[in-house]
Design an enzyme around this catalytic site. Structure first.
Site, mmCIF file in Angstrom:
data_model
loop_
_atom_site.group_PDB
_atom_site.id
_atom_site.type_symbol
_atom_site.label_atom_id
_atom_site.label_comp_id
_atom_site.label_asym_id
_atom_site.label_seq_id
_atom_site.Cartn_x
_atom_site.Cartn_y
_atom_site.Cartn_z
ATOM 1 N N ILE B 137 0.858 -1.198 0.000
ATOM 2 C CA ILE B 137 0.000 0.000 0.000
ATOM 3 C C ILE B 137 0.891 1.244 0.000
ATOM 4 C CG2 ILE B 137 -1.739 1.295 1.304
ATOM 5 C CD1 ILE B 137 -2.722 -1.338 2.487
ATOM 6 N N ASP B 138 0.867 1.981 -1.090
ATOM 7 C CA ASP B 138 1.597 3.247 -1.168
ATOM 8 C C ASP B 138 0.617 4.364 -0.873
ATOM 9 O OD1 ASP B 138 3.842 1.835 -2.070
ATOM 10 O OD2 ASP B 138 3.307 2.093 -4.179
ATOM 11 N N PHE B 139 0.962 5.199 0.098
ATOM 12 C CA PHE B 139 0.005 6.263 0.430
ATOM 13 C C PHE B 139 0.700 7.619 0.484
ATOM 14 C CE2 PHE B 139 1.126 7.376 4.767
ATOM 15 C CZ PHE B 139 1.924 6.298 5.145
#
Lengths: 216, 262
Positions: B137-139
């Site tokens: 998950i890239d946020f």
């Protein structure tokens, strides 16, 4: 990997029944100088002096795949009747149990009086699956751990654990919110819940110990 | 006791060297500003010697270029490296999973494909076991000040909230969450401890925090305040002035369970 002759005395057969990362297992065995061969049929496995039963994924799937290739009967013959040394790894170890409760109830190979149940660590903040390096204590004479110190770290990744009815079947254990079976040992049968092929130098030493082991 | 993990992250880009395209090891700053730092396999062997706990290989361009994943690199790594290997970048199907696992990967990470077709998480977990399904998950913080999950190498705002999305992934069968702050990536300014903690306290599967490590203290923060089970770093380890071996003692001294140096 040297040698393709199935009659050769020292061949280690890695049971190839479509489960997971077999390359790492054969690479690690090659690293310790063993002649490892993937065996995708019972006929190929028959030539093995000793056997490695890997396993990744769900118990039921693994068992179905093993059975539909005829390996369950072949393994009974080679391991129980002919008493060839076998090392089960992760789900490969769990398959040796009488039964598993992963995704319903499944009968296992039944070599050990044990049940495979979901890890329920206390406190509940401990995560499932257990992923990572944990230290193990082993029975002093367990052949897999010759030359290793107590409390050494090995790599685990699992959501289910094997509970042995007979305490003398437990070869090693770790603490994960309770005592978890890390290895089993009975007669010519050994198994590890952790992955020796992923446990760096220590894991290679454990594989080497298996390769050199002569059950009495 | 289970130890917290230190995970070097090997980020790869395809570059033209001479007449051939080769996969080279790079570092990035905020998913941009690529710096070439060496050869992935040689560096992976160095990490093995330095007692890294696991390795993560990520093909940064695979999704954007739509190219298949890097089975060849994994296969070479698996010949001599005996620790867990997570591989990701451009994984879109069960076939991609199968191929990488056959070539020596232990875990496969999915990012864009998980957002675009979340049922892939369940299908992969059913087929190969939850333990080998890592959702990455890239946020980033958007201009409006909220946190959002980005896909396609950080280029596309999915509109998903990272904590909500992590919970969904875990419910669908992810075995682990790799959580990366795009804003902190390569800055060496420290992990986003707060978001890490929010995610770690919402899911029951292990969380790997990533993006921003610049000192040993940042790792300690990730473990203690962020409640991360593992910390992954690219820039920090690639720049070679600090190794997993050196920071291990610092982390251990802070009371975090970690593998000893021997």
């Amino acid at each position: 990997m040297a040698g393709n002759n199935p009659d050769q005395g020292s061949m280690i057969g890695v049971v190839d029944y479509g489960s997971g990362n077999l390359l790492s297992v054969t690479n690690a065995l090659a690293m310790v100088g063993a002649d490892a061969q993937l065996c995708s049929t019972p006929e190929q496995l028959a030539g093995a002096e000793r056997i490695i039963l890997p396993g990744v994924g769900a118990f039921g799937n693994c068992l179905d795949n093993l059975r539909c290739r005829g390996f369950d009967q072949a393994l009974d013959e080679l391991v129980i009747r002919q008493r060839r040394p076998i090392l089960g790894i992760c789900v490969g170890m769990q398959l040796m149990a009488r039964k598993s409760l992963e995704g319903g109830e499944h009968a296992g190979l039944g070599w050990l009086d044990a049940e495979v149940v979901r890890l329920v660590p206390q406190p509940e903040q401990l995560r499932v699956p257990q992923i990572g390096w944990n230290d193990i204590e082993f029975r002093a004479n367990c052949p897999l751990f010759a030359g290793l110190r107590q409390g050494t770290d090995v790599y685990f990744v699992h959501s289910y654990g094997m509970n042995c009815r007979d305490e003398t079947d437990v070869g090693a254990w770790c603490d994960y919110g309770g005592r978890v079976t890390a290895a089993v040992w009975r007669d010519n049968i050994v198994g590890t819940q952790f992955h020796p092929e992923k446990s760096q130098d220590i894991g290679l030493r454990i594989l080497e110990n298996f390769v050199r082991w002569t059950p009495c | 006791m289970l130890k917290r993990r230190l995970i070097p992250k090997l980020q790869l880009r395809s570059m033209r060297l001479g007449n051939a395209d080769r996969m080279v090891l790079v570092t990035t700053v905020r998913f941009d500003q690529t710096v070439q730092v060496g050869d992935p396999i040689s560096q992976a062997k160095v990490y093995q010697a330095q007692m890294a706990d696991e390795l993560i290989f990520l093909d940064l361009d695979a999704t954007l270029q739509g190219r298949p994943t890097m089975a060849g690199i994994v296969e070479r790594a698996a010949e001599e490296i005996f620790m867990p290997l997570t591989v990701g970048g451009g994984v879109r199907s069960l076939d991609d999973f199968r191929k990488l696992l056959r070539h020596g990967a232990d875990k496969v990470s999915i990012n864009t494909a998980a957002v675009e077709s979340p049922e892939l998480i369940e299908r992969a977990a059913d087929a190969f076991g939850a333990q080998c399904v890592v959702v990455s998950i890239d946020f980033s913080r958007t201009n409006e000040g909220r946190y959002s999950v980005f896909t396609r190498g950080g280029k596309h705002d999915s509109g998903l909230d990272p904590v909500e999305w992590a919970r969904t992934c875990a419910r669908r069968g992810a075995g682990e969450i790799l959580l990366t702050s795009i804003d902190r990536d390569g800055t060496r300014a420290g992990l986003d401890v707060e978001t890490t903690r929010r995610v770690a306290s919402e899911v029951s599967v292990p969380v790997i925090a990533s993006g921003g490590c610049g000192t040993a203290a940042h790792f300690v923060e990730g473990f203690s305040e962020g409640m991360a089970d593992a910390v992954a770093a690219g820039t920090f380890f690639s720049l070679k002035d600090q190794t997993p071996l050196q920071i291990r003692a610092r982390i251990g001294n802070a009371g975090i369970p970690i593998r000893p140096q021997t």
